[in-house]
Design a protein around this motif. Structure first.
Motif, PDB file in Angstrom:
ATOM      1  N   GLU A  42       0.853  -1.198   0.000  1.00 21.91           N
ATOM      2  CA  GLU A  42       0.000   0.000   0.000  1.00 21.91           C
ATOM      3  C   GLU A  42       0.883   1.240   0.000  1.00 21.91           C
ATOM      4  O   GLU A  42       1.608   1.490   0.956  1.00 21.91           O
ATOM      5  CB  GLU A  42      -0.877  -0.005   1.271  1.00 21.91           C
ATOM      6  CG  GLU A  42      -2.124  -0.847   1.156  1.00 21.91           C
ATOM      7  CD  GLU A  42      -3.107  -0.327   0.109  1.00 21.91           C
ATOM      8  OE1 GLU A  42      -3.387   0.889   0.106  1.00 21.91           O
ATOM      9  OE2 GLU A  42      -3.556  -1.146  -0.726  1.00 21.91           O
ATOM     10  N   PHE A  43       0.870   1.966  -1.078  1.00 17.41           N
ATOM     11  CA  PHE A  43       1.669   3.193  -1.110  1.00 17.41           C
ATOM     12  C   PHE A  43       0.841   4.354  -0.549  1.00 17.41           C
ATOM     13  O   PHE A  43      -0.372   4.393  -0.725  1.00 17.41           O
ATOM     14  CB  PHE A  43       2.100   3.508  -2.552  1.00 17.41           C
ATOM     15  CG  PHE A  43       2.919   2.401  -3.155  1.00 17.41           C
ATOM     16  CD1 PHE A  43       4.236   2.223  -2.778  1.00 17.41           C
ATOM     17  CD2 PHE A  43       2.362   1.521  -4.084  1.00 17.41           C
ATOM     18  CE1 PHE A  43       4.999   1.208  -3.332  1.00 17.41           C
ATOM     19  CE2 PHE A  43       3.118   0.509  -4.639  1.00 17.41           C
ATOM     20  CZ  PHE A  43       4.440   0.341  -4.264  1.00 17.41           C
ATOM     21  N   ASP A  44       1.547   5.275   0.114  1.00 20.90           N
ATOM     22  CA  ASP A  44       0.828   6.357   0.800  1.00 20.90           C
ATOM     23  C   ASP A  44       0.476   7.525  -0.108  1.00 20.90           C
ATOM     24  O   ASP A  44      -0.133   8.484   0.324  1.00 20.90           O
ATOM     25  CB  ASP A  44       1.690   6.900   1.957  1.00 20.90           C
ATOM     26  CG  ASP A  44       1.829   5.838   3.044  1.00 20.90           C
ATOM     27  OD1 ASP A  44       0.955   4.957   3.085  1.00 20.90           O
ATOM     28  OD2 ASP A  44       2.802   5.902   3.811  1.00 20.90           O
ATOM     29  N   TYR A  45       0.932   7.459  -1.322  1.00 22.70           N
ATOM     30  CA  TYR A  45       0.802   8.655  -2.150  1.00 22.70           C
ATOM     31  C   TYR A  45      -0.451   8.643  -3.005  1.00 22.70           C
ATOM     32  O   TYR A  45      -0.868   7.599  -3.520  1.00 22.70           O
ATOM     33  CB  TYR A  45       2.030   8.805  -3.050  1.00 22.70           C
ATOM     34  CG  TYR A  45       3.308   8.794  -2.255  1.00 22.70           C
ATOM     35  CD1 TYR A  45       3.631   9.873  -1.443  1.00 22.70           C
ATOM     36  CD2 TYR A  45       4.157   7.687  -2.283  1.00 22.70           C
ATOM     37  CE1 TYR A  45       4.800   9.862  -0.680  1.00 22.70           C
ATOM     38  CE2 TYR A  45       5.326   7.668  -1.531  1.00 22.70           C
ATOM     39  CZ  TYR A  45       5.644   8.751  -0.733  1.00 22.70           C
ATOM     40  OH  TYR A  45       6.780   8.733   0.007  1.00 22.70           O
ATOM     41  N   GLU A  46      -1.007   9.811  -3.176  1.00 20.78           N
ATOM     42  CA  GLU A  46      -2.142   9.932  -4.087  1.00 20.78           C
ATOM     43  C   GLU A  46      -2.079  11.310  -4.728  1.00 20.78           C
ATOM     44  O   GLU A  46      -2.292  12.330  -4.076  1.00 20.78           O
ATOM     45  CB  GLU A  46      -3.459   9.771  -3.331  1.00 20.78           C
ATOM     46  CG  GLU A  46      -4.625   9.718  -4.296  1.00 20.78           C
ATOM     47  CD  GLU A  46      -5.986   9.799  -3.599  1.00 20.78           C
ATOM     48  OE1 GLU A  46      -6.028   9.546  -2.379  1.00 20.78           O
ATOM     49  OE2 GLU A  46      -6.950  10.141  -4.277  1.00 20.78           O
ATOM     50  N   LEU A  47      -1.731  11.327  -5.995  1.00 23.58           N
ATOM     51  CA  LEU A  47      -1.609  12.612  -6.691  1.00 23.58           C
ATOM     52  C   LEU A  47      -2.946  12.994  -7.293  1.00 23.58           C
ATOM     53  O   LEU A  47      -3.308  12.536  -8.378  1.00 23.58           O
ATOM     54  CB  LEU A  47      -0.538  12.531  -7.789  1.00 23.58           C
ATOM     55  CG  LEU A  47       0.889  12.287  -7.299  1.00 23.58           C
ATOM     56  CD1 LEU A  47       1.858  12.321  -8.470  1.00 23.58           C
ATOM     57  CD2 LEU A  47       1.293  13.329  -6.252  1.00 23.58           C
ATOM     58  N   GLU A  48      -3.687  13.824  -6.569  1.00 20.48           N
ATOM     59  CA  GLU A  48      -4.996  14.215  -7.102  1.00 20.48           C
ATOM     60  C   GLU A  48      -4.827  15.207  -8.251  1.00 20.48           C
ATOM     61  O   GLU A  48      -3.814  15.897  -8.350  1.00 20.48           O
ATOM     62  CB  GLU A  48      -5.864  14.807  -5.986  1.00 20.48           C
ATOM     63  CG  GLU A  48      -5.252  16.023  -5.336  1.00 20.48           C
ATOM     64  CD  GLU A  48      -6.199  16.661  -4.322  1.00 20.48           C
ATOM     65  OE1 GLU A  48      -7.280  17.099  -4.733  1.00 20.48           O
ATOM     66  OE2 GLU A  48      -5.820  16.721  -3.131  1.00 20.48           O
ATOM     67  N   THR A  49      -5.829  15.235  -9.087  1.00 24.67           N
ATOM     68  CA  THR A  49      -5.772  16.118 -10.255  1.00 24.67           C
ATOM     69  C   THR A  49      -6.820  17.222 -10.117  1.00 24.67           C
ATOM     70  O   THR A  49      -7.715  17.126  -9.282  1.00 24.67           O
ATOM     71  CB  THR A  49      -6.028  15.330 -11.556  1.00 24.67           C
ATOM     72  OG1 THR A  49      -7.338  14.760 -11.480  1.00 24.67           O
ATOM     73  CG2 THR A  49      -5.015  14.206 -11.715  1.00 24.67           C
ATOM     74  N   THR A  50      -6.666  18.283 -10.921  1.00 25.40           N
ATOM     75  CA  THR A  50      -7.652  19.374 -10.904  1.00 25.40           C
ATOM     76  C   THR A  50      -8.026  19.715 -12.352  1.00 25.40           C
ATOM     77  O   THR A  50      -7.432  19.191 -13.287  1.00 25.40           O
ATOM     78  CB  THR A  50      -7.088  20.660 -10.256  1.00 25.40           C
ATOM     79  OG1 THR A  50      -6.223  21.293 -11.197  1.00 25.40           O
ATOM     80  CG2 THR A  50      -6.338  20.352  -8.977  1.00 25.40           C
ATOM     81  N   ASP A  51      -8.981  20.621 -12.497  1.00 26.39           N
ATOM     82  CA  ASP A  51      -9.391  21.017 -13.848  1.00 26.39           C
ATOM     83  C   ASP A  51      -8.606  22.225 -14.349  1.00 26.39           C
ATOM     84  O   ASP A  51      -8.885  22.770 -15.407  1.00 26.39           O
ATOM     85  CB  ASP A  51     -10.889  21.360 -13.869  1.00 26.39           C
ATOM     86  CG  ASP A  51     -11.725  20.112 -13.660  1.00 26.39           C
ATOM     87  OD1 ASP A  51     -11.236  19.023 -14.040  1.00 26.39           O
ATOM     88  OD2 ASP A  51     -12.834  20.225 -13.112  1.00 26.39           O
ATOM     89  N   ASN A  52      -7.632  22.654 -13.575  1.00 27.90           N
ATOM     90  CA  ASN A  52      -6.886  23.857 -13.981  1.00 27.90           C
ATOM     91  C   ASN A  52      -5.990  23.595 -15.191  1.00 27.90           C
ATOM     92  O   ASN A  52      -5.460  22.509 -15.355  1.00 27.90           O
ATOM     93  CB  ASN A  52      -6.018  24.353 -12.825  1.00 27.90           C
ATOM     94  CG  ASN A  52      -6.865  24.756 -11.630  1.00 27.90           C
ATOM     95  OD1 ASN A  52      -8.033  25.105 -11.788  1.00 27.90           O
ATOM     96  ND2 ASN A  52      -6.284  24.679 -10.445  1.00 27.90           N
TER      97      ASN A  52
END
Lengths: 581, 287
Positions: free
Chosen positions: A186-196
């Motif tokens: 289980e990796f701790d990272y989560e690169l969320e994205t945006t609409d920008n």
């Protein structure tokens, strides 16, 4: 504190580190995340350690920090070099089947992902894509939607055909799947994205784009790290706008070609780094004395002599301020951010032409090679204004001729600014020279005229001081007891350092100065502060000397000349230590 | 261009301070006549001069002009011409300017083949600094800095030009006014870099390469069976150290000037009031 994520790929020069890193940075930018990149590189074509680092967040990032979360290591040295930045839980992606990496030691507290990058790349169509396999693996580790990588790969390879795009996208997926299937972690990272929507560019590119926007039509230069990107950016682009780039035989030639084009009436520029500035200094006085508008861009690197060509330094300030024999009026602009590289370039062209005076436009290496995300509006072309200054045409030239209808290119005027006639203007034929001259441009050693011409040229700078805005940029707490002054690329790290200092209840007022000459008067600010600290990347504190000279008061100094830029957390520690000393 | 331009229109009101009898008078007269004869006028002509006695020429001629730093006249001329293809560019300098301090630029200006004319007033001596060896001085020529001669072979400018890929190489003599003018005229009309080395004697500091010497020794290529378009012929003349020549030594009939090769034809001084049209495309590239 910015919720950020730090990623890097490292290997030997020639491993494709730069282009791979750029692809990942592009993918992040396209996903609506902010990006700030930095490079550790050697000037050798092949061999030696090199790395491309990306700091990313949904918030704005404008500095590097001492932390690395995911590292793609193509060589054991890459791991060694980055040990201080790696931490518990950092993920290291490597190819254990690569001979040099077979015995790579992954520190126990970190997560080593042995991914057969080369083998998977070969299966997807070619070993050359092994770095892209690693990018796919990184997407899986960071829970980053791989479609963004697809998009960046398409941008990178579409000119070379759809097949290549497909192969690369397949290679990325192979890396992604391998990590998903082979590692139960289980990796701790989560690169969320945006609409920008963001654009991603470096300082050299911003300067090149600024030049085209400003109507620069002629560029001559000689390749030199780290200024070559300006020339490479312009090549192939400036032609679309009616301009041309000449690769000169040396910097002596480059500046003289640019001077010639400017005498022809073109907005023209050359860019170089310290060693090239040394050569160009020969002609610098001629540019000023002949009152030729010219923009000379100096992308500073570590000196003196060959120094450390790929390393950061702000060591040329005195050279630009005082370089050349005799007394030479000039302007020196030093943009502090990448978007300001664009705007200051536009401003440099306007200043050059309005005051018919050479302008040094200087960026330091960190600013020049760092890529950063901006909203596209930061480069609003509709906001670009062009002011060509005092140019006469056939109708107005009569007001600036002698009774014998000789044009006066160095006419003595109240504001010091003389009329300018482009070749081809009827009645405008005139001589200009590096010799002291009269109003007609003819040699003179007559004492009164000598004094009048010297005063006139210096008066242009005084006029500019009055007419133009030389304000610095301000950040932090305007009422704080501590004043930190900086110039050039340190601004980003300083702004982020404010957040660290706030944690320790240290309030700071930051003044970031983009104008070296003329420059804002900091007397009031320094007098209002209990302590003033000047931050710069050189050993002797060249800007601190100027501040002391201007305000007649001693200041504290933070100097870094290791060849590496300031980091936000480091700068916060340095400021704290200076205040405690 | 107005056809009623006379060569005297190219004269400024400054009286030359060259020594009486200096070859540069004749060299300059030929340049002015050639410019007028080729339909140019002072307002569409740009003269770039170097440093030295020859460098003063910009002051004595009337045209747009820049008197630059020592040895860098060719790059300045290159910049003017590329920015302003509509302007006639003539670069003038001496043997020291062109073959010593500016030798590097000479090689590359020749290679670049920008459509301009380069006139070198070669007197085989440094005159303005009062008599030191020049790169074209004979090896046994005694000067204040070479009391026993330089013991170095003189630079062969024509050979340097040919080896650098020149498209036009010529030699003239300032005292043979008509031929000198004709040769400069051909250099102006040549499509590309028109290089003319002019024997322009220094009557004060050079008592070897004198008017008499050149008059007695010059062979006019026009009066021989020399074929200027024949590279081998050119090579033979250029490498013949025993004779002095005047005339067009070499001309490449297929010369394509730099601007044409690179598609440059616009007047670069003409720009809009704001960012150029479609400049936003540049921003979009960074998405």
């Amino acid at each position: 504190m910015v919720a950020d994520f730090n990623w890097a790929i490292g290997g030997e020069a020639g491993d494709g580190i730069d282009s791979t890193g750029k692809i990942f940075a592009q993918a992040l930018s396209r996903s609506g995340r902010h990006v700030f990149t930095s490079k550790d590189f050697a000037s050798r074509i092949r061999g030696g350690y090199t790395a491309y680092k990306v700091r990313t967040s949904v918030d704005r990032v404008q500095s590097v920090v001492d932390r690395l979360d995911v590292l793609i290591a193509l060589t054991p040295r890459t791991i060694e070099e980055n040990l201080p930045e790696l931490h518990e839980g950092s993920v290291i992606i490597y190819d254990g089947e690569r001979t040099t990496m077979a015995n790579a030691e992954i520190p126990e507290e970190m997560v080593g992902l042995d991914v057969p990058l080369k083998r998977l790349a070969e299966e997807a169509g070619g070993a050359i894509m092994r770095n892209v396999v690693a990018l796919g693996a990184a997407c899986e580790v960071t829970d980053f939607p791989i479609e963004n990588l697809d998009s960046a790969l398409e941008k990178r390879f579409k000119d070379k055909g759809q097949k290549l795009v497909d192969n690369n996208q397949e290679a990325a997926r192979a890396g992604q799947s391998y990590v998903a299937e082979e590692f139960d972690h289980e990796f701790d990272y989560e690169l969320e994205t945006t609409d920008n929507d963001y654009v991603l560019l470096n300082g050299d590119e911003a300067i090149g784009m600024g030049a085209i926007a400003a109507g620069c039509r002629f560029y001559s230069g000689y390749p030199i790290t780290p200024a070559t990107d300006v020339m490479e950016y312009l090549t192939g682009r400036i032609e679309r706008y009616g301009g041309h780039v000449v690769q000169a035989e040396d910097e002596l030639s480059a500046i003289n070609m640019a001077l010639g084009a400017a005498r022809g009436g073109a907005r023209s520029m050359t860019a170089t780094s310290g060693p090239g500035i040394d050569l160009m200094t020969e002609t610098f006085g001629l540019v000023a004395t002949s009152e030729t508008p010219l923009v000379i861009c100096n992308v500073m690197r570590s000196g003196p002599s060959t120094g450390m060509p790929t390393k950061q330094e702000q060591g040329d300030l005195n050279g630009m301020l005082y370089g050349g024999h005799g007394e030479i009026p000039r302007f020196v602009l030093a943009p502090t951010t990448i978007d300001e590289c664009f705007w200051k370039t536009v401003e440099a062209f306007n200043l050059a032409e309005k005051y018919q005076t050479p302008v040094y436009l200087t960026a330091d290496l960190s600013l020049a090679v760092t890529e950063q995300t901006y909203e596209p509006d930061a480069f609003d072309m509709d906001a670009v204004e062009i002011d060509r200054g005092f140019v006469v045409d056939e109708e107005t030239i009569g007001d600036h001729q002698t009774d014998a209808e000789q044009f006066k290119p160095h006419e003595i005027t109240d504001d010091g600014i003389s009329p300018r006639a482009f070749p081809g203007t009827s009645g405008g034929a005139h001589m200009s020279t590096g010799l002291e001259h009269d109003e007609l441009g003819r040699r003179t050693e007559e004492q009164e005229m000598r004094v009048e011409q010297v005063d006139k040229r210096n008066r242009k700078v005084e006029t500019a001081e009055e007419r133009e805005d030389w304000s610095p940029r301000e950040f932090g707490d305007a009422e704080a007891d501590t004043l930190v002054v900086s110039w050039g690329s340190n601004e980003g790290a300083l702004i982020e350092a404010l957040e660290y200092l706030e944690e320790d209840d240290i309030d700071v007022r930051v003044i970031s100065v983009p104008y070296i000459f003329p420059r804002p008067d900091l007397t009031e600010a320094v007098e209002a502060a209990e302590e003033t600290i000047v931050v710069e990347c050189n050993a002797t504190g060249q800007f601190a000397d100027l501040v002391e000279h201007d305000v007649l008061e001693r200041v504290e100094r933070i100097n870094k000349y290791t060849g590496v830029r300031f980091k936000a957390d480091e700068l916060a520690r340095d400021i704290k230590a200076t205040l405690e000393a | 261009m107005s056809s009623d331009v006379r060569f005297t229109d190219f004269k400024s009101d400054k009286q030359p301070t060259w020594c009486p009898g200096c070859g540069d008078f004749g060299t300059m007269n030929g340049m002015m006549k050639a410019l007028a004869e080729t339909g140019n006028d002072p307002d569409n002509t740009f003269v770039v001069a170097g440093i030295g006695c020859s460098g003063k020429i910009g002051t004595y001629m009337r045209s747009y002009a820049l008197h630059g730093v020592h040895g860098r006249a060719l790059p300045v001329g290159t910049g003017v011409k590329l920015a302003r293809p509509d302007i006639e560019v003539m670069v003038a300098g001496g043997d020291g300017d062109g073959y010593s301090i500016g030798a590097g630029h000479f090689v590359h200006a020749v290679r670049r083949n920008v459509d301009m004319t380069y006139v070198v007033m070669d007197n085989r001596i440094y005159g303005l600094t009062k008599g030191q060896a020049s790169p074209t001085s004979r090896s046994d020529f005694e000067t204040s800095t070479t009391p026993e001669g330089s013991k170095q072979p003189p630079v062969n400018p024509h050979a340097l030009a040919l080896a650098s890929g020149a498209s036009f190489i010529a030699q003239s003599f300032s005292s043979d006014a008509l031929r000198h003018q004709e040769i400069i005229q051909e250099a102006i009309e040549h499509d590309g870099f028109g290089f003319v080395n002019v024997y322009s004697p220094c009557v004060t500091f050079n008592d070897v390469d004198t008017y008499d010497y050149f008059r007695d020794s010059l062979v006019d290529l026009q009066e021989t069976d020399h074929d200027r378009h024949d590279y081998e012929d050119a090579k033979e003349v250029i490498l013949d150290a025993d004779k002095e020549y005047q005339g067009i030594i070499y001309q490449d009939e297929d010369s394509v000037p730099y601007a044409e090769q690179h598609g440059i034809s616009a007047d670069m001084s003409d720009i809009p009031d704001g960012a150029p049209e479609n400049a936003t495309d540049l921003v979009r590239e960074f998405y």
